[in-house]
Design a protein around this motif. Structure first.
Motif, PDB file in Angstrom:
ATOM      1  N   GLU A 165       1.264  -1.101  -0.092  1.00 50.81           N
ATOM      2  CA  GLU A 165       0.416   0.342  -0.201  1.00 50.81           C
ATOM      3  C   GLU A 165       0.831   1.297  -0.125  1.00 50.81           C
ATOM      4  OE1 GLU A 165      -2.959   0.912   2.939  1.00 50.81           O
ATOM      5  OE2 GLU A 165      -3.425  -2.106   3.070  1.00 50.81           O
ATOM      6  N   ALA A 166       0.442   2.342  -0.728  1.00 55.05           N
ATOM      7  CA  ALA A 166       0.811   3.612  -0.447  1.00 55.05           C
ATOM      8  C   ALA A 166      -0.495   4.578  -0.666  1.00 55.05           C
ATOM      9  CB  ALA A 166       2.234   3.994  -1.777  1.00 55.05           C
ATOM     10  N   LYS A 167       0.039   5.620   0.008  1.00 53.86           N
ATOM     11  CA  LYS A 167      -1.067   6.658   0.546  1.00 53.86           C
ATOM     12  C   LYS A 167      -0.835   8.032  -0.746  1.00 53.86           C
ATOM     13  CE  LYS A 167      -2.847   9.589   4.157  1.00 53.86           C
ATOM     14  NZ  LYS A 167      -3.121   9.198   5.340  1.00 53.86           N
ATOM     15  N   THR A 168       0.834   8.138  -0.772  1.00 52.85           N
ATOM     16  CA  THR A 168       1.715   9.449  -1.641  1.00 52.85           C
ATOM     17  C   THR A 168       2.163   9.233  -3.562  1.00 52.85           C
ATOM     18  OG1 THR A 168       3.530   9.484  -0.757  1.00 52.85           O
ATOM     19  CG2 THR A 168       1.559  10.323   0.365  1.00 52.85           C
ATOM     20  N   VAL A 169       2.084  10.095  -4.313  1.00 51.31           N
ATOM     21  CA  VAL A 169       2.695   9.810  -5.362  1.00 51.31           C
ATOM     22  C   VAL A 169       4.597   9.463  -4.929  1.00 51.31           C
ATOM     23  CG1 VAL A 169       4.559  10.661  -7.174  1.00 51.31           C
ATOM     24  CG2 VAL A 169       1.403  10.692  -6.540  1.00 51.31           C
ATOM     25  N   ALA A 170       5.175  10.061  -3.974  1.00 48.11           N
ATOM     26  CA  ALA A 170       6.119   9.686  -3.339  1.00 48.11           C
ATOM     27  C   ALA A 170       6.908   8.207  -2.747  1.00 48.11           C
ATOM     28  CB  ALA A 170       6.249  10.933  -2.164  1.00 48.11           C
ATOM     29  N   GLU A 171       5.396   7.948  -1.814  1.00 49.64           N
ATOM     30  CA  GLU A 171       6.147   6.455  -1.294  1.00 49.64           C
ATOM     31  C   GLU A 171       6.168   5.810  -2.396  1.00 49.64           C
ATOM     32  OE1 GLU A 171       2.777   6.193   1.759  1.00 49.64           O
ATOM     33  OE2 GLU A 171       3.338   6.992   2.944  1.00 49.64           O
ATOM     34  N   GLY A 172       4.474   6.182  -3.126  1.00 49.09           N
ATOM     35  CA  GLY A 172       4.222   5.234  -4.931  1.00 49.09           C
ATOM     36  C   GLY A 172       5.862   5.253  -5.652  1.00 49.09           C
ATOM     37  N   LEU A 173       6.517   5.986  -6.023  1.00 54.05           N
ATOM     38  CA  LEU A 173       7.813   6.058  -6.717  1.00 54.05           C
ATOM     39  C   LEU A 173       8.181   5.308  -5.547  1.00 54.05           C
ATOM     40  CD1 LEU A 173       7.796   9.833  -7.897  1.00 54.05           C
ATOM     41  CD2 LEU A 173       7.646   7.713  -9.584  1.00 54.05           C
ATOM     42  N   GLN A 174       9.011   5.320  -4.626  1.00 51.38           N
ATOM     43  CA  GLN A 174       9.791   4.366  -4.137  1.00 51.38           C
ATOM     44  C   GLN A 174       9.072   3.415  -3.851  1.00 51.38           C
ATOM     45  OE1 GLN A 174       9.597   5.010   0.447  1.00 51.38           O
ATOM     46  NE2 GLN A 174      11.783   4.312   0.619  1.00 51.38           N
ATOM     47  N   ILE A 175       8.406   2.722  -3.785  1.00 52.62           N
ATOM     48  CA  ILE A 175       8.257   1.100  -4.349  1.00 52.62           C
ATOM     49  C   ILE A 175       8.431   0.887  -5.576  1.00 52.62           C
ATOM     50  CG2 ILE A 175       6.407  -0.664  -4.402  1.00 52.62           C
ATOM     51  CD1 ILE A 175       4.797   0.866  -2.159  1.00 52.62           C
ATOM     52  N   VAL A 176       7.861   1.558  -6.544  1.00 52.64           N
ATOM     53  CA  VAL A 176       8.271   1.298  -8.037  1.00 52.64           C
ATOM     54  C   VAL A 176      10.101   1.285  -8.607  1.00 52.64           C
ATOM     55  CG1 VAL A 176       5.796   1.437  -8.979  1.00 52.64           C
ATOM     56  CG2 VAL A 176       7.879   3.128  -9.539  1.00 52.64           C
ATOM     57  N   LYS A 177      10.438   2.133  -7.844  1.00 52.04           N
ATOM     58  CA  LYS A 177      12.107   1.898  -7.696  1.00 52.04           C
ATOM     59  C   LYS A 177      12.586   0.915  -7.419  1.00 52.04           C
ATOM     60  CE  LYS A 177      11.689   6.527  -8.943  1.00 52.04           C
ATOM     61  NZ  LYS A 177      12.671   8.353  -8.157  1.00 52.04           N
ATOM     62  N   SER A 178      12.077   0.929  -5.744  1.00 50.89           N
ATOM     63  CA  SER A 178      12.739  -0.745  -5.130  1.00 50.89           C
ATOM     64  C   SER A 178      12.920  -1.379  -5.817  1.00 50.89           C
ATOM     65  CB  SER A 178      13.026  -0.051  -3.898  1.00 50.89           C
ATOM     66  OG  SER A 178      11.225  -0.218  -3.566  1.00 50.89           O
ATOM     67  N   ASN A 179      10.994  -2.128  -5.734  1.00 43.42           N
ATOM     68  CA  ASN A 179      10.907  -3.424  -6.169  1.00 43.42           C
ATOM     69  C   ASN A 179       9.316  -2.867  -6.390  1.00 43.42           C
ATOM     70  OD1 ASN A 179      10.619  -6.092  -6.253  1.00 43.42           O
ATOM     71  ND2 ASN A 179       9.918  -5.994  -3.782  1.00 43.42           N
ATOM     72  N   PRO A 180       9.613  -3.139  -8.412  1.00 41.36           N
ATOM     73  CA  PRO A 180       8.468  -1.974  -8.962  1.00 41.36           C
ATOM     74  C   PRO A 180       7.262  -4.365  -9.295  1.00 41.36           C
ATOM     75  CG  PRO A 180      10.776  -2.502 -10.338  1.00 41.36           C
ATOM     76  CD  PRO A 180      10.978  -3.188  -8.819  1.00 41.36           C
ATOM     77  N   LEU A 231      -0.313   9.848 -12.528  1.00 39.18           N
ATOM     78  CA  LEU A 231       0.442   9.139 -14.023  1.00 39.18           C
ATOM     79  C   LEU A 231       1.705   9.185 -13.866  1.00 39.18           C
ATOM     80  CD1 LEU A 231      -2.169  11.971 -16.308  1.00 39.18           C
ATOM     81  CD2 LEU A 231      -1.485   8.959 -16.339  1.00 39.18           C
ATOM     82  N   ASP A 232       2.395   9.684 -12.865  1.00 37.34           N
ATOM     83  CA  ASP A 232       3.949   9.571 -12.397  1.00 37.34           C
ATOM     84  C   ASP A 232       4.215   8.816 -11.836  1.00 37.34           C
ATOM     85  OD1 ASP A 232       3.861  12.369 -12.952  1.00 37.34           O
ATOM     86  OD2 ASP A 232       3.860  13.091 -11.044  1.00 37.34           O
ATOM     87  N   VAL A 233       3.232   8.220 -11.255  1.00 35.42           N
ATOM     88  CA  VAL A 233       3.758   6.318 -10.745  1.00 35.42           C
ATOM     89  C   VAL A 233       3.672   5.585 -12.135  1.00 35.42           C
ATOM     90  CG1 VAL A 233       3.058   4.945  -9.366  1.00 35.42           C
ATOM     91  CG2 VAL A 233       3.162   6.763  -8.660  1.00 35.42           C
ATOM     92  N   ILE A 234       3.011   6.105 -13.061  1.00 34.67           N
ATOM     93  CA  ILE A 234       2.199   5.366 -13.512  1.00 34.67           C
ATOM     94  C   ILE A 234       4.156   4.880 -14.906  1.00 34.67           C
ATOM     95  CG2 ILE A 234       0.977   4.959 -16.172  1.00 34.67           C
ATOM     96  CD1 ILE A 234      -1.247   4.868 -14.359  1.00 34.67           C
ATOM     97  N   ASN A 235       4.247   6.012 -14.951  1.00 31.34           N
ATOM     98  CA  ASN A 235       5.336   6.655 -16.012  1.00 31.34           C
ATOM     99  C   ASN A 235       6.322   5.639 -15.296  1.00 31.34           C
ATOM    100  OD1 ASN A 235       4.381   7.711 -17.725  1.00 31.34           O
ATOM    101  ND2 ASN A 235       4.307   9.566 -17.032  1.00 31.34           N
ATOM    102  N   GLU A 236       6.677   5.412 -14.085  1.00 32.76           N
ATOM    103  CA  GLU A 236       8.139   5.629 -13.408  1.00 32.76           C
ATOM    104  C   GLU A 236       8.292   3.558 -13.593  1.00 32.76           C
ATOM    105  OE1 GLU A 236      12.256   5.582 -11.911  1.00 32.76           O
ATOM    106  OE2 GLU A 236      10.438   7.378 -12.852  1.00 32.76           O
ATOM    107  N   LEU A 237       6.663   3.045 -12.839  1.00 32.23           N
ATOM    108  CA  LEU A 237       6.529   1.777 -13.597  1.00 32.23           C
ATOM    109  C   LEU A 237       7.056   1.393 -14.255  1.00 32.23           C
ATOM    110  CD1 LEU A 237       5.979  -0.719 -11.421  1.00 32.23           C
ATOM    111  CD2 LEU A 237       3.561  -0.035 -11.978  1.00 32.23           C
ATOM    112  N   SER A 238       6.217   2.074 -15.401  1.00 29.24           N
ATOM    113  CA  SER A 238       6.548   0.965 -16.963  1.00 29.24           C
ATOM    114  C   SER A 238       7.365   1.276 -17.689  1.00 29.24           C
ATOM    115  CB  SER A 238       5.457   2.022 -17.772  1.00 29.24           C
ATOM    116  OG  SER A 238       4.053   1.941 -17.831  1.00 29.24           O
ATOM    117  N   LYS A 239       8.527   2.888 -16.866  1.00 31.59           N
ATOM    118  CA  LYS A 239       9.961   2.210 -17.069  1.00 31.59           C
ATOM    119  C   LYS A 239      10.525   1.654 -16.768  1.00 31.59           C
ATOM    120  CE  LYS A 239      10.759   6.366 -16.372  1.00 31.59           C
ATOM    121  NZ  LYS A 239      11.668   7.785 -16.154  1.00 31.59           N
TER     122      LYS A 239
END
Length: 142
Positions: free
Chosen positions: A47-62, A78-86
């Motif tokens: 679970e994540a509540k913020t874009v910052a938390e979401g980005l941390q998760i998708v960068k460390s363990n997508p 959309l920022d998290v979607i872009n990062e996860l897609s990469k």
């Protein structure tokens, strides 16, 4: 945008070796209820509540799956979607929002989402969107 309860043909979660699911939403009660329901369906939920938390998760363990709210207190999902897609091109991402409109749906799909569903969505809606077969995805009208 797909209407609720009109489920496309689905894949089976057992076909996926990685069942990790990120649920990114700033509505605490909704996120908690949905997390518990998705765990019962076999997903391994983060679970994540913020874009910052979401980005941390998708960068460390997508995760292999993600449900991302569009509007969050610290930015745009959309920022998290872009990062996860990469970071994990094969991730199955669904955009969730209470603010459904065509331009946003198109932006979500262009960013890497496979579907876009409006709140309120229940666990069956989310599961159907995340596990929609590739053949049925071409039939989704936004």
């Amino acid at each position: 945008m797909r209407s609720s309860k009109n489920y496309p043909e689905q894949l089976n979660l057992s076909e996926f070796p990685d069942k990790s699911l990120l649920i990114l939403d700033d509505d605490d009660p909704f996120r908690g209820r949905l997390s518990r329901a998705m765990e019962k369906k076999g997903f391994v939920v983060k679970e994540a509540k913020t874009v910052a938390e979401g980005l941390q998760i998708v960068k460390s363990n997508p995760p292999s799956f993600a449900l991302v709210d569009l509007r969050l207190e610290d930015g745009n999902g959309l920022d998290v979607i872009n990062e996860l897609s990469k970071n994990k091109k094969e991730a199955r991402i669904v955009m969730l929002t209470g603010y459904g409109n065509l331009p946003t749906a198109v932006a979500a799909v262009k960013a890497g989402a496979i579907d876009y569903i409006a709140k309120p969505a229940d666990a069956d809606d989310v599961e159907a969107a995340l596990l929609a077969s590739p053949e049925s995805l071409s039939l989704i009208h936004i």
